[in-house]
Design a protein around this motif. Structure first.
Motif, PDB file in Angstrom:
ATOM      1  N   SER A 131       0.835  -1.211   0.000  1.00 48.91           N
ATOM      2  CA  SER A 131       0.000   0.000   0.000  1.00 48.91           C
ATOM      3  C   SER A 131       0.864   1.253   0.000  1.00 48.91           C
ATOM      4  N   SER A 132       1.939   1.230   0.781  1.00 47.42           N
ATOM      5  CA  SER A 132       2.839   2.391   0.843  1.00 47.42           C
ATOM      6  C   SER A 132       3.475   2.667  -0.508  1.00 47.42           C
ATOM      7  N   LEU A 133       3.921   1.602  -1.167  1.00 51.36           N
ATOM      8  CA  LEU A 133       4.548   1.778  -2.480  1.00 51.36           C
ATOM      9  C   LEU A 133       3.523   2.238  -3.512  1.00 51.36           C
ATOM     10  N   LEU A 134       2.310   1.721  -3.403  1.00 46.04           N
ATOM     11  CA  LEU A 134       1.258   2.132  -4.335  1.00 46.04           C
ATOM     12  C   LEU A 134       0.975   3.630  -4.183  1.00 46.04           C
ATOM     13  N   ALA A 135       0.945   4.117  -2.933  1.00 47.42           N
ATOM     14  CA  ALA A 135       0.739   5.552  -2.710  1.00 47.42           C
ATOM     15  C   ALA A 135       1.855   6.360  -3.363  1.00 47.42           C
ATOM     16  N   LYS A 136       3.080   5.853  -3.262  1.00 49.02           N
ATOM     17  CA  LYS A 136       4.220   6.556  -3.841  1.00 49.02           C
ATOM     18  C   LYS A 136       4.154   6.555  -5.368  1.00 49.02           C
ATOM     19  N   VAL A 137       3.701   5.465  -5.930  1.00 43.91           N
ATOM     20  CA  VAL A 137       3.540   5.386  -7.387  1.00 43.91           C
ATOM     21  C   VAL A 137       2.483   6.383  -7.856  1.00 43.91           C
ATOM     22  N   TYR A 138       1.353   6.420  -7.168  1.00 41.71           N
ATOM     23  CA  TYR A 138       0.302   7.386  -7.530  1.00 41.71           C
ATOM     24  C   TYR A 138       0.833   8.820  -7.441  1.00 41.71           C
ATOM     25  N   LEU A 139       1.598   9.101  -6.388  1.00 38.74           N
ATOM     26  CA  LEU A 139       2.138  10.453  -6.209  1.00 38.74           C
ATOM     27  C   LEU A 139       3.099  10.810  -7.334  1.00 38.74           C
ATOM     28  N   THR A 140       3.905   9.848  -7.740  1.00 38.27           N
ATOM     29  CA  THR A 140       4.845  10.082  -8.839  1.00 38.27           C
ATOM     30  C   THR A 140       4.095  10.409 -10.130  1.00 38.27           C
ATOM     31  N   GLU A 145      -6.837  13.283 -10.171  1.00 37.35           N
ATOM     32  CA  GLU A 145      -7.299  11.935  -9.795  1.00 37.35           C
ATOM     33  C   GLU A 145      -6.188  11.161  -9.088  1.00 37.35           C
ATOM     34  N   TYR A 146      -4.975  11.271  -9.583  1.00 35.06           N
ATOM     35  CA  TYR A 146      -3.875  10.496  -8.981  1.00 35.06           C
ATOM     36  C   TYR A 146      -3.413  11.100  -7.650  1.00 35.06           C
ATOM     37  N   PHE A 147      -3.504  12.410  -7.510  1.00 35.08           N
ATOM     38  CA  PHE A 147      -3.216  12.986  -6.182  1.00 35.08           C
ATOM     39  C   PHE A 147      -4.213  12.448  -5.161  1.00 35.08           C
ATOM     40  N   LYS A 148      -5.473  12.336  -5.566  1.00 35.56           N
ATOM     41  CA  LYS A 148      -6.484  11.811  -4.633  1.00 35.56           C
ATOM     42  C   LYS A 148      -6.201  10.347  -4.298  1.00 35.56           C
ATOM     43  N   LEU A 149      -5.834   9.570  -5.319  1.00 35.85           N
ATOM     44  CA  LEU A 149      -5.492   8.165  -5.062  1.00 35.85           C
ATOM     45  C   LEU A 149      -4.304   8.059  -4.111  1.00 35.85           C
ATOM     46  N   ALA A 150      -3.299   8.922  -4.320  1.00 33.02           N
ATOM     47  CA  ALA A 150      -2.118   8.900  -3.448  1.00 33.02           C
ATOM     48  C   ALA A 150      -2.497   9.284  -2.027  1.00 33.02           C
ATOM     49  N   ARG A 151      -3.296  10.350  -1.893  1.00 37.92           N
ATOM     50  CA  ARG A 151      -3.714  10.803  -0.569  1.00 37.92           C
ATOM     51  C   ARG A 151      -4.490   9.695   0.168  1.00 37.92           C
ATOM     52  N   ASP A 152      -5.454   9.084  -0.529  1.00 37.59           N
ATOM     53  CA  ASP A 152      -6.301   8.082   0.113  1.00 37.59           C
ATOM     54  C   ASP A 152      -5.514   6.823   0.474  1.00 37.59           C
ATOM     55  N   LYS A 153      -4.599   6.425  -0.385  1.00 36.03           N
ATOM     56  CA  LYS A 153      -3.815   5.201  -0.102  1.00 36.03           C
ATOM     57  C   LYS A 153      -2.854   5.451   1.066  1.00 36.03           C
ATOM     58  N   ALA A 154      -2.232   6.632   1.093  1.00 37.28           N
ATOM     59  CA  ALA A 154      -1.354   6.952   2.222  1.00 37.28           C
ATOM     60  C   ALA A 154      -2.159   7.028   3.521  1.00 37.28           C
ATOM     61  N   GLN A 155      -3.357   7.614   3.430  1.00 41.36           N
ATOM     62  CA  GLN A 155      -4.224   7.691   4.621  1.00 41.36           C
ATOM     63  C   GLN A 155      -4.574   6.291   5.128  1.00 41.36           C
ATOM     64  N   ILE A 180      -1.672   5.087   7.108  1.00 34.52           N
ATOM     65  CA  ILE A 180      -1.604   5.808   8.388  1.00 34.52           C
ATOM     66  C   ILE A 180      -2.689   5.283   9.337  1.00 34.52           C
ATOM     67  N   SER A 181      -3.900   5.133   8.818  1.00 32.59           N
ATOM     68  CA  SER A 181      -5.024   4.700   9.659  1.00 32.59           C
ATOM     69  C   SER A 181      -4.879   3.269  10.146  1.00 32.59           C
ATOM     70  N   SER A 182      -4.081   2.479   9.465  1.00 29.87           N
ATOM     71  CA  SER A 182      -3.910   1.079   9.877  1.00 29.87           C
ATOM     72  C   SER A 182      -3.242   0.979  11.239  1.00 29.87           C
ATOM     73  N   GLY A 183      -2.463   1.996  11.616  1.00 26.08           N
ATOM     74  CA  GLY A 183      -1.781   1.983  12.911  1.00 26.08           C
ATOM     75  C   GLY A 183      -0.655   0.972  12.999  1.00 26.08           C
ATOM     76  N   GLU A 184      -0.269   0.394  11.880  1.00 25.38           N
ATOM     77  CA  GLU A 184       0.787  -0.618  11.900  1.00 25.38           C
ATOM     78  C   GLU A 184       2.173  -0.034  12.134  1.00 25.38           C
ATOM     79  N   TYR A 185       2.353   1.225  11.757  1.00 25.92           N
ATOM     80  CA  TYR A 185       3.690   1.818  11.790  1.00 25.92           C
ATOM     81  C   TYR A 185       3.703   3.039  12.697  1.00 25.92           C
ATOM     82  N   PHE A 186       4.852   3.348  13.258  1.00 24.19           N
ATOM     83  CA  PHE A 186       4.965   4.501  14.151  1.00 24.19           C
ATOM     84  C   PHE A 186       6.366   5.088  14.040  1.00 24.19           C
TER      85      PHE A 186
END
Length: 564
Positions: free
Chosen positions: A208-217, A268-278, A281-287
């Motif tokens: 998911s993190s990499l997908l967010a980065k791809v969308y942002l790129t 559209e891709y900024f929104k995809l990046a924002r939502d995937k990164a969110q 973040i919301s998963s709480g897996e990382y800190f």
């Protein structure tokens, strides 16, 4: 791509077994044939080991190809005379930028077909192994498309009948392949919280993190207009024939669209990046770890904010690496107070792009050391001279002298031995060896937070409280002040600057400049840096040259990239 080399690469594949902590320890197995491959974990390990082995990181092309060529990286002119000066084809490892990812893709393609055909293995194990291969294949194509633009896409292994000669496919289609693979990885991979997840392996959160980065790129690369302000410009000026270092200046550049991404719906891709990164973040897996120093310890590898990193083994001829040697230097075992190596560092302007007490420079940069058979201690940066010599006797100067151990006899100067060596690269189990076990960060949680902030700012035409909050998490951790009142363009620029501060020499800076279409003006504004490294660039430098052997062998590839 030639068939014979691919076969040789596969049969020399480092196929291994069992848990993450063990998967690197297996010796390469030669002469493995398809009918011998019956364990999906065995197959996934073989692909994962391609990263640590000689195909990519073992001998240094990765991450050097990512880090040498940016406005922040500097070092001895002899070390920066090829990739660091834009002479890509003079670098001995330049072809690894192409061959490494394709070796990985080949192993993934073969593994996916083999595992898919297995009917007698545990379904969960099979699913997780497939997820790792989809993830690695998507990551490999992401490396290729950023570095080379349009590239051939192999949907199956050459050893299984794919035609070795393939044409390049458009950039957008390569990105579509990346997205498809990462979505499959998300579905198949385990979460770090799932039973049986092995630290160090790609996880659902990593996909998911990499997908967010791809969308942002894709989003930033296709944005048709906009400006970005970067702290940079001339590194020095000559006064009376002597170099005087210059603080970074705010220079505003108008972005251009990345070739191949024209016409894409950036919103559209900024929104995809924002939502995937969110989502991550919301998963709480990382800190975030509480301090900069705690990020970079051996004990904290593969946990907390380290979403995915290179795995390595100290002093291992197959899976050790020279990353720490190149970036921080090793302690000379015969002279324990001297450093050897440390050829890649950060510039004077990078250092002066922080607040005074930001931990990323107070704790994150080596301020005092003895090197290469010198008898005196050296200090960094040169701007601390009044502190070192005792001219400045303020309480702040006294505290700095005490913290860094500065002595009046310490020396500094303008030469390539005085660069900002980053202490993050001290995170090795043994600092006296050439082949260390630095776990190079391939995905880190601050990247996700900054992806969210950058994308959210574009979606909402300005920074929201949530976007500021994401940046402030990082800044508070490092003892820096929080983000103030900024408009959309100012916040966009601030996030880009925060990325270079937080992710320094982690393989991102060149690609950040390229995806925002400001690589050329930023580099050319420097011209030549303080160590006489040439930073001037031409449009051809936006892409790497394809290996000549590949251009000659693949008649459908249609020649090299423009200018090469």
């Amino acid at each position: 791509m030639k068939k014979i080399p691919l076969l040789a690469l596969f049969f020399a594949a480092t196929l291994a077994t069992t848990a993450c902590t063990d998967f690197l320890e297996e010796k390469p197995l030669d002469f493995v044939t398809p009918d011998q491959v019956t364990d999906p974990v065995f197959v996934a390990n073989g692909a994962l080991n391609a990263l640590a082995s000689g195909s990519m990181f073992r001998y240094g092309p990765f991450p050097n190809l990512w880090d040498y060529d940016s406005d922040d990286a500097t070092g001895p002119s002899w070390a920066f005379g090829d990739v660091g000066a834009g002479n890509y084809q003079s670098y001995w490892g330049i072809d690894t930028g192409w061959n490494g990812p394709y070796t990985l893709i080949h192993r993934c393609n073969f593994g996916i077909s083999q595992i898919t055909a297995m009917t007698t293995v545990d379904e969960a194990t099979k699913q997780n192994a497939l997820g790792q291969l989809y993830f690695l294949r998507g990551w490999a194509y992401f490396l290729l498309v950023r570095a080379y633009g349009a590239v051939p896409v192999f949907e199956k292994a050459v050893t299984e009948g794919a035609e070795p000669q393939q044409p390049r496919v458009p950039v957008k289609d390569v990105y579509a392949t990346i997205i498809d693979n990462l979505k499959l990885a998300e579905v198949n991979l385990k979460s770090t919280r799932d039973a049986g997840y092995e630290p160090g392996r790609p996880s659902k959160g990593a996909a998911s993190s990499l997908l967010a980065k791809v969308y942002l790129t894709m989003a930033s690369g296709s944005l048709p207009g906009g400006q970005v302000t970067v702290m940079g410009g001339k590194a020095f000026q000559l006064v009376g024939g002597k170099k005087v270092l210059l603080a970074p200046q705010a220079l505003t550049h108008t972005k251009t669209v990345v070739a191949g991404l024209e016409g894409l719906n950036s919103a559209e891709y900024f929104k995809l990046a924002r939502d995937k990164a969110q989502e991550v973040i919301s998963s709480g897996e990382y800190f975030l770890f509480p301090s900069h120093a705690e990020v970079w310890t051996v004990a904290n590898r593969n946990r907390g904010e380290h979403i995915w990193a290179l795995q390595s083994i100290s002093e291992n001829p197959d899976f050790g690496n020279e990353i720490s040697l190149f970036r921080r230097g090793r302690v000379d075992p015969s002279k324990a107070d001297q450093l050897e190596g440390g050829w890649i560092g950060t510039s004077y302007q990078w250092y002066h792009n922080f607040e005074e007490n930001d931990q990323r420079i107070t704790d994150g940069v080596l301020h005092r050391w003895k090197m290469w058979s010198n008898t005196q201690f050296h200090y960094y940066p040169l701007s601390d001279s009044s502190v070192v010599k005792g001219v400045d006797n303020s309480s702040a100067a006294a505290a700095k002298r005490a913290k860094y151990g500065y002595q009046p006899t310490d020396v500094s100067a303008l030469d390539d031995g005085r660069i900002g060596r980053l202490r993050k690269f001290e995170a090795v189990t043994k600092n006296t060896v050439t082949l260390g076990d630095f776990h190079f960060p391939l995905l880190r949680y601050p990247d996700v937070l900054l992806t969210f902030a950058e994308a959210d700012n574009e979606v909402n035409s300005g920074p929201t409280l949530a976007a500021k909050g994401a940046v402030n998490q990082i800044r508070r951790r490092n003892g820096a002040s929080e983000v103030g009142t900024l408009n959309q363009q100012q916040f966009r620029s601030f996030v880009l600057e925060e990325r270079r501060r937080e992710l320094a020499l982690e393989g991102d800076r060149r690609w950040d400049l390229v995806r925002w279409g400001i690589y050329l003006p930023v580099m050319n504004a420097i011209d030549i840096d303080e160590n006489n490294v040439i930073k001037r660039r031409q449009p051809k430098h936006l892409l790497f040259p394809i290996p000549i052997s590949e251009v000659n062998a693949n008649k459908l590839i249609g020649g090299n990239n423009p200018g090469w």
